[in-house]
Design an enzyme around this catalytic site. Structure first.
Site, short mmCIF file in Angstrom:
data_model
loop_
_atom_site.label_atom_id
_atom_site.label_comp_id
_atom_site.label_asym_id
_atom_site.label_seq_id
_atom_site.Cartn_x
_atom_site.Cartn_y
_atom_site.Cartn_z
CB SER A 111 42.87 29.18 40.85
OG SER A 111 44.14 29.12 41.47
CB SER A 112 45.17 33.58 43.17
OG SER A 112 45.85 32.47 43.69
NE ARG A 169 40.76 29.07 44.21
CZ ARG A 169 41.34 27.99 44.66
NH1 ARG A 169 41.88 27.98 45.87
NH2 ARG A 169 41.40 26.92 43.92
CG ASP A 192 43.63 34.50 15.65
OD1 ASP A 192 43.10 33.38 15.60
OD2 ASP A 192 42.98 35.55 15.60
CD GLU A 250 37.51 40.88 26.42
OE1 GLU A 250 37.14 39.80 26.95
OE2 GLU A 250 37.73 40.98 25.21
CD GLN A 294 46.86 29.69 34.62
OE1 GLN A 294 47.92 29.26 35.07
NE2 GLN A 294 45.70 29.22 35.01
#
Length: 178
Positions: A95-96, A99, A112, A122, A139
């Protein structure tokens, strides 16, 4: 279902999940934080061709960071080498990271069973942002597999991204028959 921290630790102990380097403080309740490696790359040509080998140019992120710009597509790699022999790994942004307007994958967030290597990132950004090698970037979460795997990714003869190095890897679409 997603593996919990205790289940991830059990799988590391069994050897079905490998993270190198491993740092216990990077283990969340149901994920493991990965970090940006030292290399970035961009494609040499502005126009890419899905049927041709599009070459990339590598550059190392300096200690004082590197500014990423919108409308430039960057390839990066995780600092961590990973192996996943019994689960489906998914790489998501933190999330950081989000943001800050940083996307770490266009579409390739799922690995896989049997993937062994560094994850190619990417990377695109919404506005200019300075990034640093070693910064938390994403993560990994792990999903159990229902049923027996016939051939793991690292055992497939046509596995284009098996054993990825610590430098980003360009698209291998050109190796497909279409």
């Amino acid at each position: 279902m997603i593996l919990s921290d205790k289940r991830i630790l059990e799988e590391i102990e069994k050897g079905t999940i490998k993270l190198d380097p491993y740092n216990r403080s990077c283990l969340g309740s149901n994920s493991y934080d990965v970090h940006l490696g030292q290399w970035l790359a961009t494609y040499r040509n502005h126009i890419l061709d899905a049927k041709k080998h599009n070459e990339i140019e590598y550059f190392e992120i300096p200690d004082d960071g590197f500014v990423l710009y919108p409308h430039v597509f960057y390839l990066g790699a995780t600092l961590e080498y990973t192996e996943t022999h019994a689960h489906v790994p998914f790489l998501e942004g933190k999330s950081s990271t989000g943001r800050l307007g940083i996307d770490i994958h266009a579409t390739a967030g799922k690995g896989d069973v049997g993937f062994c290597g560094y994850w190619t990132l990417e990377i695109s950004v919404k506005q200019p942002v300075r990034v640093y090698k070693g910064m938390p970037i994403g993560q990994l979460i792990y999903f159990p597999v229902e049923g027996e795997i016939e051939v793991k990714y690292n055992e497939k003869k046509n596995a284009k991204y098996s054993g990825q190095a610590s430098k980003p890897v360009e698209s291998m679409m050109w190796k497909n028959q279409f």
